[in-house]
Scaffold this motif. Sequence first.
Motif, PDB file in Angstrom:
ATOM      1  N   PRO A  41       6.690  50.359  -7.681  1.00  0.00           N
ATOM      2  CA  PRO A  41       5.796  49.701  -6.715  1.00  0.00           C
ATOM      3  C   PRO A  41       6.353  48.368  -6.232  1.00  0.00           C
ATOM      4  O   PRO A  41       7.150  47.728  -6.901  1.00  0.00           O
ATOM      5  CB  PRO A  41       4.507  49.491  -7.524  1.00  0.00           C
ATOM      6  CG  PRO A  41       4.575  50.456  -8.649  1.00  0.00           C
ATOM      7  CD  PRO A  41       6.032  50.605  -8.979  1.00  0.00           C
ATOM      8  N   ARG A  46       6.301  51.740  -0.928  1.00  0.00           N
ATOM      9  CA  ARG A  46       5.299  51.321  -1.915  1.00  0.00           C
ATOM     10  C   ARG A  46       5.124  49.794  -1.920  1.00  0.00           C
ATOM     11  O   ARG A  46       4.622  49.224  -2.878  1.00  0.00           O
ATOM     12  CB  ARG A  46       5.696  51.798  -3.313  1.00  0.00           C
ATOM     13  CG  ARG A  46       5.865  53.296  -3.449  1.00  0.00           C
ATOM     14  CD  ARG A  46       6.035  53.719  -4.899  1.00  0.00           C
ATOM     15  NE  ARG A  46       4.798  53.514  -5.648  1.00  0.00           N
ATOM     16  CZ  ARG A  46       4.700  53.689  -6.984  1.00  0.00           C
ATOM     17  NH1 ARG A  46       5.772  54.052  -7.687  1.00  0.00           N
ATOM     18  NH2 ARG A  46       3.553  53.492  -7.601  1.00  0.00           N
ATOM     19  N   ARG A  47       5.517  49.143  -0.829  1.00  0.00           N
ATOM     20  CA  ARG A  47       5.551  47.680  -0.815  1.00  0.00           C
ATOM     21  C   ARG A  47       4.166  47.044  -0.932  1.00  0.00           C
ATOM     22  O   ARG A  47       4.055  45.885  -1.354  1.00  0.00           O
ATOM     23  CB  ARG A  47       6.254  47.176   0.448  1.00  0.00           C
ATOM     24  CG  ARG A  47       5.579  47.547   1.744  1.00  0.00           C
ATOM     25  CD  ARG A  47       6.442  47.127   2.933  1.00  0.00           C
ATOM     26  NE  ARG A  47       5.868  47.551   4.211  1.00  0.00           N
ATOM     27  CZ  ARG A  47       6.013  48.761   4.720  1.00  0.00           C
ATOM     28  NH1 ARG A  47       6.714  49.686   4.065  1.00  0.00           N
ATOM     29  NH2 ARG A  47       5.473  49.072   5.883  1.00  0.00           N
ATOM     30  N   ARG A  48       3.106  47.756  -0.561  1.00  0.00           N
ATOM     31  CA  ARG A  48       1.759  47.189  -0.645  1.00  0.00           C
ATOM     32  C   ARG A  48       1.129  47.365  -2.027  1.00  0.00           C
ATOM     33  O   ARG A  48       0.030  46.878  -2.269  1.00  0.00           O
ATOM     34  CB  ARG A  48       0.862  47.809   0.426  1.00  0.00           C
ATOM     35  CG  ARG A  48       1.338  47.532   1.847  1.00  0.00           C
ATOM     36  CD  ARG A  48       0.347  48.001   2.890  1.00  0.00           C
ATOM     37  NE  ARG A  48       0.866  47.829   4.228  1.00  0.00           N
ATOM     38  CZ  ARG A  48       0.851  46.676   4.910  1.00  0.00           C
ATOM     39  NH1 ARG A  48       0.317  45.601   4.337  1.00  0.00           N
ATOM     40  NH2 ARG A  48       1.335  46.593   6.136  1.00  0.00           N
ATOM     41  N   GLU A  49       1.807  48.078  -2.914  1.00  0.00           N
ATOM     42  CA  GLU A  49       1.271  48.299  -4.255  1.00  0.00           C
ATOM     43  C   GLU A  49       1.624  47.132  -5.180  1.00  0.00           C
ATOM     44  O   GLU A  49       2.613  46.428  -4.972  1.00  0.00           O
ATOM     45  CB  GLU A  49       1.819  49.613  -4.827  1.00  0.00           C
ATOM     46  CG  GLU A  49       1.425  50.833  -3.999  1.00  0.00           C
ATOM     47  CD  GLU A  49       1.978  52.115  -4.594  1.00  0.00           C
ATOM     48  OE1 GLU A  49       1.985  52.250  -5.834  1.00  0.00           O
ATOM     49  OE2 GLU A  49       2.411  52.985  -3.812  1.00  0.00           O
ATOM     50  N   ILE A  50       0.805  46.943  -6.193  1.00  0.00           N
ATOM     51  CA  ILE A  50       0.999  45.834  -7.128  1.00  0.00           C
ATOM     52  C   ILE A  50       2.272  46.041  -7.942  1.00  0.00           C
ATOM     53  O   ILE A  50       2.508  47.112  -8.489  1.00  0.00           O
ATOM     54  CB  ILE A  50      -0.216  45.718  -8.072  1.00  0.00           C
ATOM     55  CG1 ILE A  50      -1.474  45.392  -7.258  1.00  0.00           C
ATOM     56  CG2 ILE A  50       0.018  44.643  -9.130  1.00  0.00           C
ATOM     57  CD1 ILE A  50      -2.747  45.414  -8.072  1.00  0.00           C
ATOM     58  N   ARG A  51       3.090  45.007  -8.013  1.00  0.00           N
ATOM     59  CA  ARG A  51       4.354  45.081  -8.746  1.00  0.00           C
ATOM     60  C   ARG A  51       4.106  45.137 -10.254  1.00  0.00           C
ATOM     61  O   ARG A  51       3.139  44.569 -10.749  1.00  0.00           O
ATOM     62  CB  ARG A  51       5.234  43.884  -8.385  1.00  0.00           C
ATOM     63  CG  ARG A  51       5.637  43.859  -6.924  1.00  0.00           C
ATOM     64  CD  ARG A  51       6.566  42.697  -6.615  1.00  0.00           C
ATOM     65  NE  ARG A  51       5.868  41.426  -6.609  1.00  0.00           N
ATOM     66  CZ  ARG A  51       5.278  40.888  -5.541  1.00  0.00           C
ATOM     67  NH1 ARG A  51       5.297  41.529  -4.387  1.00  0.00           N
ATOM     68  NH2 ARG A  51       4.679  39.717  -5.616  1.00  0.00           N
ATOM     69  N   GLU A  57       2.263  49.394 -18.006  1.00  0.00           N
ATOM     70  CA  GLU A  57       2.122  49.657 -16.575  1.00  0.00           C
ATOM     71  C   GLU A  57       3.232  50.583 -16.080  1.00  0.00           C
ATOM     72  O   GLU A  57       3.001  51.491 -15.287  1.00  0.00           O
ATOM     73  CB  GLU A  57       2.189  48.352 -15.785  1.00  0.00           C
ATOM     74  CG  GLU A  57       1.198  47.275 -16.156  1.00  0.00           C
ATOM     75  CD  GLU A  57       1.653  45.946 -15.583  1.00  0.00           C
ATOM     76  OE1 GLU A  57       1.648  45.794 -14.349  1.00  0.00           O
ATOM     77  OE2 GLU A  57       2.041  45.065 -16.379  1.00  0.00           O
ATOM     78  N   ASP A  61       2.889  54.327 -14.465  1.00  0.00           N
ATOM     79  CA  ASP A  61       3.400  54.618 -13.130  1.00  0.00           C
ATOM     80  C   ASP A  61       4.364  55.804 -13.143  1.00  0.00           C
ATOM     81  O   ASP A  61       4.458  56.550 -12.156  1.00  0.00           O
ATOM     82  CB  ASP A  61       4.112  53.382 -12.561  1.00  0.00           C
ATOM     83  CG  ASP A  61       4.476  53.545 -11.104  1.00  0.00           C
ATOM     84  OD1 ASP A  61       3.558  53.472 -10.265  1.00  0.00           O
ATOM     85  OD2 ASP A  61       5.665  53.757 -10.808  1.00  0.00           O
TER      86      ASP A  61
END
Length: 265
Positions: A41, A46-51, A57, A61
């Motif tokens: 992410p 997937r740039r708008r997803e939380i890193r 986590e 993922d």
Amino acid sequence: MGDRQAVRLHCFAHAGAGVSSFYRWDKLAGSGVRTTPWLLPGRDERRREIRLTGRDELLADLKPLFEQIADGSGAPYILYGHSLGASVALTVAHAALEYGLPMPALLAVGASPPPDLPAALANSAELPDEELLRVLDRFDALPPGVRPGDVWFRSVFPVLRADLRLARNLRAAAVAPTSPGPVPVPLLAVTGTEDPLVGAESAAGWQRWTTGRLVRRTVPGGHFFVRGGELPRMLGRAARIVLRGHRDQTDRADQTDRTGQGEGR
């Protein structure tokens, strides 16, 4: 050649990167290999997803990867991780062991010291922006001319910092008392001839992380030799060795089954 007759090569990129380094790998690796890059992410589509910055986590993922491994019908697979990706690949191997899933036929790591040795970039994750930029520049990990506030700084730098935190946390988890420790698979450690971060001595330390054989190889280039052609060709050759061994093992098992059935008549 169908997927069932190929070795799946699961790939994990370096900090701040998407998966573009792996786009030509199927062609470069050659026959018998199917490359699957895993995009984390916070980048590309997937740039708008939380890193991600933590082990739990990350494993959540990568649930689709573990489902693939569980449903692989015994087909062999290889893990390759570059720099940060090496910590991800080791974490995946550890999780497969913990989950009781089939283990990789080979764990391959590139441009990364083992978790029990210092890692200059991961250890710099909490530095102020300008100091971290100087560290990255010292190790040729920045595009030319980057400055605070420019497009690269606004779009890529936050991803890179989060990835360095992820690398730091994965490395800490790998050496924790609850960690599985060495993995029961062969390990390939690759370094670049001009890499200022990881040399042959660091690569030798990966022996402590496998109960099997460690193979060390050096390819032309600096820290980002993943962008060249020698590495995928090397992994392609390794995959074909794995595939031949898998076929021989399957043939022997089939022959044993046929012999057993004949004796039972």
